[in-house]
Design a protein around this motif. Structure first.
Motif, PDB file in Angstrom:
ATOM      1  N   GLY A  91       0.757  -1.390  -0.147  1.00 60.45           N
ATOM      2  CA  GLY A  91       0.021   0.055   0.114  1.00 60.45           C
ATOM      3  C   GLY A  91       0.806   1.255  -0.030  1.00 60.45           C
ATOM      4  O   GLY A  91       1.748   1.457  -0.686  1.00 60.45           O
ATOM      5  N   ASP A  92       0.294   2.276   0.683  1.00 60.90           N
ATOM      6  CA  ASP A  92       1.178   3.405   0.690  1.00 60.90           C
ATOM      7  C   ASP A  92       2.050   3.590   2.096  1.00 60.90           C
ATOM      8  O   ASP A  92       2.116   4.452   2.848  1.00 60.90           O
ATOM      9  N   HIS A  93       2.711   2.520   2.404  1.00 57.94           N
ATOM     10  CA  HIS A  93       3.579   2.471   3.499  1.00 57.94           C
ATOM     11  C   HIS A  93       4.544   3.568   3.441  1.00 57.94           C
ATOM     12  O   HIS A  93       5.146   3.625   2.643  1.00 57.94           O
ATOM     13  N   GLU A  94       4.758   4.387   4.669  1.00 60.47           N
ATOM     14  CA  GLU A  94       5.810   5.449   4.500  1.00 60.47           C
ATOM     15  C   GLU A  94       7.142   4.965   4.364  1.00 60.47           C
ATOM     16  O   GLU A  94       7.929   5.737   3.924  1.00 60.47           O
ATOM     17  N   ASP A  95       7.520   3.914   4.564  1.00 56.75           N
ATOM     18  CA  ASP A  95       8.681   3.242   4.237  1.00 56.75           C
ATOM     19  C   ASP A  95       9.015   2.612   2.816  1.00 56.75           C
ATOM     20  O   ASP A  95      10.062   2.430   2.354  1.00 56.75           O
ATOM     21  N   ARG A  96       7.844   2.709   2.084  1.00 56.78           N
ATOM     22  CA  ARG A  96       8.011   2.249   0.709  1.00 56.78           C
ATOM     23  C   ARG A  96       8.924   3.073  -0.083  1.00 56.78           C
ATOM     24  O   ARG A  96       8.845   4.404  -0.336  1.00 56.78           O
ATOM     25  N   PRO A  97      10.090   2.534  -0.856  1.00 60.46           N
ATOM     26  CA  PRO A  97      11.005   3.370  -1.593  1.00 60.46           C
ATOM     27  C   PRO A  97       9.998   3.790  -2.782  1.00 60.46           C
ATOM     28  O   PRO A  97       9.377   3.289  -3.393  1.00 60.46           O
ATOM     29  N   ALA A  98      10.713   5.206  -3.193  1.00 56.51           N
ATOM     30  CA  ALA A  98       9.883   5.935  -4.289  1.00 56.51           C
ATOM     31  C   ALA A  98      10.100   5.490  -5.455  1.00 56.51           C
ATOM     32  O   ALA A  98       9.220   5.511  -6.427  1.00 56.51           O
ATOM     33  N   TRP A  99      11.174   4.556  -5.756  1.00 51.72           N
ATOM     34  CA  TRP A  99      11.134   3.837  -7.126  1.00 51.72           C
ATOM     35  C   TRP A  99      10.633   2.667  -7.086  1.00 51.72           C
ATOM     36  O   TRP A  99      10.476   2.099  -8.218  1.00 51.72           O
TER      37      TRP A  99
END
Length: 179
Positions: A91-99
Motif C-alpha cells: 500500500g502506501d507504507h511510509e517506508d516504501r521506496p519511491a522508485w
C-alpha cells in the motif's frame, strides 16, 4: 479449441511464479552478506587500536562494497518481483521506496550497471591500496575490466537515450497526426 488456448495461456501466465524462488534465494544471499558484513565490522572494531590505518581503510572499503552488493540485490529483488511476478502489496507504507513499482527493465539495467561500476571502483581502489600484492599485469587487468564496466554503462545509457528519443518522436508525430 478456445478452452485449450485459455488453459495454455493461464499456465503460461502462472509460470511467472517459478521466478519467486529465485528472489527468495537472493534474500538468503543478502543474509549471507549480512553475516560477512558483521564479521568484517567485528574485525575492524577489534583492530581499532592497531597501528595500521591502511588495514582500516581496506576493511571500510570492504564494508562499503558489501553494502553496495546488498543494495543491488534488493533492487533486483524488488523490481524483478514487481516486473515479472506480482505487485508487492504494501500500500502506501511510509517506508516504501519511491522508485518501487516504477523501475522498468530499462531502468533496472541502468541501476544494475551503475551498481556494478560502483562495486568495481571500490574493488579497484582496494587493489591499488594493496598494490604490492598484485603484479602490474594484474592491476592492468583490473583497470581494463573496470573500464569495460564503465563503457558498458555509458553504452547502455546512450542506447536507452536513443530509444527514448525515438519513442518521444513517435508520440509527437501521432499527436500532430491526431490534430
Amino acid at each position: 479449441m478456445k478452452n485449450l488456448e485459455h488453459r495454455l495461456e493461464a499456465m503460461i501466465f502462472a509460470s511467472r511464479w517459478l521466478l519467486a524462488p529465485f528472489f527468495v534465494g537472493l534474500i538468503l544471499a543478502i543474509l549471507v552478506l549480512l553475516a560477512k558484513f558483521a564479521k568484517e565490522l567485528y574485525s575492524l572494531v577489534a583492530d581499532v587500536f592497531s597501528p595500521s590505518s591502511h588495514d582500516a581503510v581496506i576493511s571500510i572499503l570492504t564494508l562499503v562494497d558489501t553494502a553496495l552488493i546488498a543494495s543491488l540485490l534488493l533492487i533486483i529483488i524488488f523490481s524483478g518481483y514487481e516486473n515479472f511476478v506480482s505487485k508487492i502489496g504494501v500500500g502506501d507504507h511510509e517506508d516504501r521506496p519511491a522508485w518501487m513499482g516504477k523501475v522498468g527493465f530499462s531502468d533496472l539495467k541502468i541501476k544494475l550497471i551503475g551498481a556494478i561500476v560502483a562495486i568495481s571502483a571500490v574493488e579497484l581502489l582496494k587493489a591499488f591500496l594493496t598494490s604490492t600484492q598484485y603484479t602490474n599485469e594484474q592491476l592492468a587487468w583490473k583497470v581494463a575490466i573496470h573500464f569495460t564496466f564503465v563503457m558498458s554503462g555509458v553504452l547502455f545509457a546512450v542506447t536507452d537515450w536513443i530509444v527514448e528519443g525515438r519513442k518521444n518522436k513517435a508520440e509527437q508525430a501521432k499527436k500532430i497526426k491526431d490534430i
